[in-house]
Design a protein around this motif. Structure first.
Motif, PDB file in Angstrom:
ATOM      1  N   ILE A 220     -13.982 -20.761 -26.524  1.00 36.08           N
ATOM      2  CA  ILE A 220     -12.582 -20.740 -26.095  1.00 36.08           C
ATOM      3  C   ILE A 220     -12.079 -22.145 -25.789  1.00 36.08           C
ATOM      4  CG2 ILE A 220     -10.983 -19.893 -24.333  1.00 36.08           C
ATOM      5  CD1 ILE A 220     -12.738 -17.421 -24.067  1.00 36.08           C
ATOM      6  N   LEU A 221     -12.885 -22.924 -25.089  1.00 34.85           N
ATOM      7  CA  LEU A 221     -12.465 -24.257 -24.673  1.00 34.85           C
ATOM      8  C   LEU A 221     -12.944 -25.304 -25.654  1.00 34.85           C
ATOM      9  CD1 LEU A 221     -13.322 -24.104 -20.879  1.00 34.85           C
ATOM     10  CD2 LEU A 221     -11.115 -23.698 -21.961  1.00 34.85           C
ATOM     11  N   ARG A 222     -12.245 -26.450 -25.681  1.00 37.34           N
ATOM     12  CA  ARG A 222     -12.753 -27.582 -26.445  1.00 37.34           C
ATOM     13  C   ARG A 222     -13.716 -28.336 -25.537  1.00 37.34           C
ATOM     14  NH1 ARG A 222     -11.814 -31.644 -23.095  1.00 37.34           N
ATOM     15  NH2 ARG A 222      -9.736 -31.668 -22.221  1.00 37.34           N
ATOM     16  N   GLN A 223     -14.997 -28.154 -25.758  1.00 31.05           N
ATOM     17  CA  GLN A 223     -16.000 -28.746 -24.886  1.00 31.05           C
ATOM     18  C   GLN A 223     -16.641 -29.938 -25.571  1.00 31.05           C
ATOM     19  OE1 GLN A 223     -16.029 -27.620 -22.010  1.00 31.05           O
ATOM     20  NE2 GLN A 223     -15.459 -25.468 -22.044  1.00 31.05           N
TER      21      GLN A 223
ATOM     22  N   PRO B 154      -8.645 -20.127 -19.377  1.00 31.89           N
ATOM     23  CA  PRO B 154      -8.593 -21.591 -19.457  1.00 31.89           C
ATOM     24  C   PRO B 154      -7.582 -22.155 -18.459  1.00 31.89           C
ATOM     25  CG  PRO B 154      -8.374 -20.575 -21.636  1.00 31.89           C
ATOM     26  CD  PRO B 154      -8.214 -19.486 -20.626  1.00 31.89           C
ATOM     27  N   ILE B 155      -8.000 -23.177 -17.713  1.00 25.99           N
ATOM     28  CA  ILE B 155      -7.105 -23.808 -16.751  1.00 25.99           C
ATOM     29  C   ILE B 155      -7.673 -25.188 -16.412  1.00 25.99           C
ATOM     30  CG2 ILE B 155      -8.162 -23.006 -14.592  1.00 25.99           C
ATOM     31  CD1 ILE B 155      -4.421 -22.729 -15.288  1.00 25.99           C
ATOM     32  N   HIS B 156      -6.806 -26.162 -16.193  1.00 25.16           N
ATOM     33  CA  HIS B 156      -7.271 -27.488 -15.791  1.00 25.16           C
ATOM     34  C   HIS B 156      -7.722 -27.465 -14.330  1.00 25.16           C
ATOM     35  CE1 HIS B 156      -5.581 -29.173 -19.492  1.00 25.16           C
ATOM     36  NE2 HIS B 156      -6.244 -30.274 -19.208  1.00 25.16           N
ATOM     37  N   THR B 157      -8.767 -28.251 -14.039  1.00 29.41           N
ATOM     38  CA  THR B 157      -9.284 -28.310 -12.679  1.00 29.41           C
ATOM     39  C   THR B 157      -8.655 -29.436 -11.864  1.00 29.41           C
ATOM     40  OG1 THR B 157     -11.117 -29.695 -13.433  1.00 29.41           O
ATOM     41  CG2 THR B 157     -11.494 -27.319 -13.354  1.00 29.41           C
ATOM     42  N   GLY B 158      -8.108 -30.455 -12.523  1.00 28.33           N
ATOM     43  CA  GLY B 158      -7.521 -31.581 -11.803  1.00 28.33           C
ATOM     44  C   GLY B 158      -6.025 -31.434 -11.625  1.00 28.33           C
ATOM     45  N   GLU B 159      -5.392 -32.483 -11.124  1.00 27.62           N
ATOM     46  CA  GLU B 159      -3.954 -32.437 -10.876  1.00 27.62           C
ATOM     47  C   GLU B 159      -3.156 -32.463 -12.170  1.00 27.62           C
ATOM     48  OE1 GLU B 159      -2.692 -35.408  -8.153  1.00 27.62           O
ATOM     49  OE2 GLU B 159      -3.746 -34.562  -6.437  1.00 27.62           O
ATOM     50  N   ALA B 160      -3.657 -33.148 -13.203  1.00 23.51           N
ATOM     51  CA  ALA B 160      -2.917 -33.293 -14.458  1.00 23.51           C
ATOM     52  C   ALA B 160      -3.199 -32.118 -15.389  1.00 23.51           C
ATOM     53  CB  ALA B 160      -3.287 -34.603 -15.135  1.00 23.51           C
ATOM     54  N   TYR B 161      -2.314 -31.956 -16.379  1.00 25.13           N
ATOM     55  CA  TYR B 161      -2.450 -30.867 -17.344  1.00 25.13           C
ATOM     56  C   TYR B 161      -2.671 -31.367 -18.768  1.00 25.13           C
ATOM     57  CZ  TYR B 161      -0.209 -28.170 -13.600  1.00 25.13           C
ATOM     58  OH  TYR B 161       0.105 -27.580 -12.407  1.00 25.13           O
ATOM     59  N   ASP B 162      -2.801 -32.655 -18.975  1.00 20.54           N
ATOM     60  CA  ASP B 162      -2.878 -33.170 -20.339  1.00 20.54           C
ATOM     61  C   ASP B 162      -4.021 -34.169 -20.498  1.00 20.54           C
ATOM     62  OD1 ASP B 162      -1.758 -35.077 -18.736  1.00 20.54           O
ATOM     63  OD2 ASP B 162       0.070 -35.335 -19.906  1.00 20.54           O
ATOM     64  N   GLY B 163      -5.136 -33.879 -19.820  1.00 23.86           N
ATOM     65  CA  GLY B 163      -6.307 -34.729 -19.953  1.00 23.86           C
ATOM     66  C   GLY B 163      -7.568 -33.903 -19.884  1.00 23.86           C
ATOM     67  N   PRO B 164      -8.705 -34.563 -19.734  1.00 31.28           N
ATOM     68  CA  PRO B 164      -9.963 -33.823 -19.604  1.00 31.28           C
ATOM     69  C   PRO B 164      -9.970 -32.946 -18.361  1.00 31.28           C
ATOM     70  CG  PRO B 164     -10.335 -36.159 -20.021  1.00 31.28           C
ATOM     71  CD  PRO B 164      -8.890 -36.018 -19.698  1.00 31.28           C
ATOM     72  N   GLY B 165     -10.925 -32.054 -18.297  1.00 25.01           N
ATOM     73  CA  GLY B 165     -11.080 -31.240 -17.096  1.00 25.01           C
ATOM     74  C   GLY B 165     -10.661 -29.798 -17.244  1.00 25.01           C
ATOM     75  N   THR B 166     -10.588 -29.297 -18.484  1.00 22.78           N
ATOM     76  CA  THR B 166     -10.281 -27.892 -18.671  1.00 22.78           C
ATOM     77  C   THR B 166     -11.525 -27.057 -18.416  1.00 22.78           C
ATOM     78  OG1 THR B 166      -8.751 -28.539 -20.402  1.00 22.78           O
ATOM     79  CG2 THR B 166      -9.256 -26.220 -20.236  1.00 22.78           C
ATOM     80  N   ALA B 167     -11.362 -25.939 -17.732  1.00 22.07           N
ATOM     81  CA  ALA B 167     -12.488 -25.058 -17.421  1.00 22.07           C
ATOM     82  C   ALA B 167     -12.065 -23.608 -17.637  1.00 22.07           C
ATOM     83  CB  ALA B 167     -12.947 -25.267 -15.977  1.00 22.07           C
ATOM     84  N   LEU B 168     -13.040 -22.731 -17.635  1.00 26.26           N
ATOM     85  CA  LEU B 168     -12.770 -21.295 -17.605  1.00 26.26           C
ATOM     86  C   LEU B 168     -12.990 -20.825 -16.176  1.00 26.26           C
ATOM     87  CD1 LEU B 168     -14.429 -19.882 -20.858  1.00 26.26           C
ATOM     88  CD2 LEU B 168     -12.011 -19.861 -20.274  1.00 26.26           C
ATOM     89  N   VAL B 169     -11.922 -20.369 -15.526  1.00 24.87           N
ATOM     90  CA  VAL B 169     -11.970 -20.053 -14.101  1.00 24.87           C
ATOM     91  C   VAL B 169     -11.277 -18.715 -13.854  1.00 24.87           C
ATOM     92  CG1 VAL B 169     -11.438 -20.875 -11.774  1.00 24.87           C
ATOM     93  CG2 VAL B 169     -11.854 -22.529 -13.608  1.00 24.87           C
ATOM     94  N   PRO B 170     -11.862 -17.840 -13.057  1.00 28.68           N
ATOM     95  CA  PRO B 170     -11.217 -16.568 -12.730  1.00 28.68           C
ATOM     96  C   PRO B 170     -10.393 -16.657 -11.456  1.00 28.68           C
ATOM     97  CG  PRO B 170     -13.455 -16.543 -11.914  1.00 28.68           C
ATOM     98  CD  PRO B 170     -13.241 -17.899 -12.546  1.00 28.68           C
ATOM     99  N   ALA B 171      -9.527 -15.691 -11.261  1.00 28.76           N
ATOM    100  CA  ALA B 171      -8.936 -15.498  -9.929  1.00 28.76           C
ATOM    101  C   ALA B 171     -10.052 -15.038  -8.990  1.00 28.76           C
ATOM    102  CB  ALA B 171      -7.832 -14.453  -9.990  1.00 28.76           C
ATOM    103  N   ILE B 172      -9.947 -15.410  -7.716  1.00 31.89           N
ATOM    104  CA  ILE B 172     -10.969 -15.027  -6.741  1.00 31.89           C
ATOM    105  C   ILE B 172     -10.307 -14.563  -5.448  1.00 31.89           C
ATOM    106  CG2 ILE B 172     -12.799 -16.519  -7.635  1.00 31.89           C
ATOM    107  CD1 ILE B 172     -12.058 -18.610  -5.565  1.00 31.89           C
TER     108      ILE B 172
END
Length: 451
Positions: free
Chosen positions: A287-290, A419-437
């Motif tokens: 799913i993600l570009r790793q 898929p969602i970014h983990t950092g403050e920005a949305y257009d760089g590295p740091g995309t992860a697969l994360v669920p609601a918790i």
């Protein structure tokens, strides 16, 4: 703008041939960053940036220095190399410098640049804006959105003959809706998708608009501990903060929550979270570009950091691994992250919550105590009270003080990873697969004026 493997290798080979040092490494990055912004039903900006950079590091024994250039003509490369060589000769020895990684490295073949994502341009983004604006007008809200696209190439080469190349493309769609009186606000989005066909602009806008309408005239609540349901975006921010605890050196030097009771010991192998917490670096995830390129040009491999609450691995860089006689870790702790999920939807979490808060967004997160990873931040863009399994009222925003170590130990429900970014920005590295918790006993410290 894209760079083929042959084009990049020609550039890195040129640098390696021109440099005169004991060892040389070259990091290449370049490509296209573009985006469409819109507000008040109108596109306000179409942005595009084509950039390229070479970072050149030269080594003389235990001395090193790095310079960069954005121009790849011979004169510019020669100037950058000479600057690096002069700087390195004046530097003191660094006892922690490691020798360059040698080939062969078996990099995973990852298709990170799909044709549809590469071609995702202003026309495609304009169609999404139209879909979003139509929903905003129907709902009677004002929408402000951001649709970034990244088509990028990264490469690594060194004088030992190692060469690694990776190209990827991804896009995101994020949106904040406000009511005309500016008292209601709602956020929704999806980020870091290499399959852009999965972006549904109308559906995302429906979510943000409904949150904005429902968040008007928020109810005042007292600060305190609450059960909270974190949507994937705030959950991803917490996940990123948690990963800082997995540094082996800090743990073994007694500077980390992961430090053990005995000097030099760690909590490796200990169960510190619940059975519902498994966190992996899943290099090659479909799913993600790793990225397949790990630290120092090592070939990144899948690794499990936490399995059913047990700390399975800590991150050892090459120097600390050699000093401690431990195997080094070929994948960074923030790289290719996947948090395993369950099958609970947010709606199901709400129905099984007696009293709590539904959180859309965290912002302005700052560290308080790094030993225990205590952070502070604020909610915004949609905070709602849950009572007896139903969302009953909007709530004024809160400032919170919380450690992800505590939060991840108090998770009572886990959703499906997205898929969602983990950092403050949305257009760089740091995309992860994360669920609601769903997190129990989350500490809201004071009221925030945010909308």
């Amino acid at each position: 703008m894209s760079y083929s493997r042959e084009e990049v290798k020609a550039i890195t080979d040129k640098v390696l041939n021109m440099a005169k040092a004991d060892a040389v490494e070259v990091r290449f990055s370049g490509g296209e960053r573009s985006a469409t912004r819109y507000a008040n039903s109108t596109i306000t900006a179409n942005l595009v940036e084509h950039d390229q950079e070479v970072l050149i590091t030269v080594y003389y024994g235990q001395k090193s220095a790095t310079t960069s250039t954005h121009q790849f003509d011979d004169a510019s490369l020669k100037s950058a190399i000479e600057q690096a060589q002069e700087l390195a000769k004046r530097r003191p020895d660094n006892p922690e410098l490691m020798p360059l990684v040698k080939p062969p490295q078996e990099y995973l073949a990852i298709d990170g640049a799909l044709p549809q994502a590469i071609a995702f341009g202003p026309a495609e983004r304009a169609r999404m804006v139209k879909q979003s604006v139509d929903v905003c007008e129907k709902k009677g809200v004002l929408g402000a959105g951001y649709i970034p696209k990244l088509h990028w190439t990264d490469a690594y080469a060194n004088s030992e003959g190692l060469f690694a190349y990776y190209r990827y493309a991804e896009a995101s769609f994020i949106l904040t809706c406000r009511t005309p009186d500016q008292t209601g606000s709602g956020w929704a989005g999806t980020t870091g998708l290499k399959d852009v066909s999965k972006i549904d602009a109308a559906a995302i806008t429906e979510v943000a608009a409904d949150k904005a309408l429902r968040s008007r005239k928020p109810k005042a609540l007292e600060p305190g501990t609450y059960t909270v349901i974190l949507e994937p975006r705030p959950a991803a921010r917490f996940l990123s903060l948690l990963m800082f605890a997995l540094n082996a050196r800090a743990a073994e030097e007694g500077r980390s929550f992961m430090s053990g009771k005995e000097r030099g010991s760690t909590k490796l192998g200990q169960k510190i979270f619940g059975d519902n917490i498994t966190i992996r670096s899943d290099v090659g995830d479909p799913i993600l570009r790793q990225t397949p390129i790990g630290p120092d040009g090592l070939a990144a491999k899948p690794i499990t950091w936490i399995e059913k609450g047990v700390v399975k691995n800590l991150f050892y860089d090459r120097f600390w691994a050699r000093k401690q006689n431990k195997p080094f870790t070929v994948t960074g702790v923030q790289q290719s992250l996947v948090m395993d999920g369950g099958d609970a939807t947010i709606e199901q979490m709400v129905k099984s919550t007696r009293r709590g808060l539904l959180v859309s967004f965290f912002w302005y997160i700052r560290p308080v105590d790094q030993m225990i990873l205590l952070n502070t931040g604020m909610t915004r863009d949609g905070l709602f009270l849950i009572e007896n399994g139903e969302i009953t009222a909007p709530v004024q925003n809160f400032r919170w003080n919380m450690s992800p170590l505590v939060a991840f130990a108090n998770i009572s429900a886990v959703g499906t990873p997205v898929p969602i970014h983990t950092g403050e920005a949305y257009d760089g590295p740091g995309t992860a697969l994360v669920p609601a918790i769903r997190v129990e006993d989350f500490y809201m410290t004071s009221v925030s004026p945010a909308v």
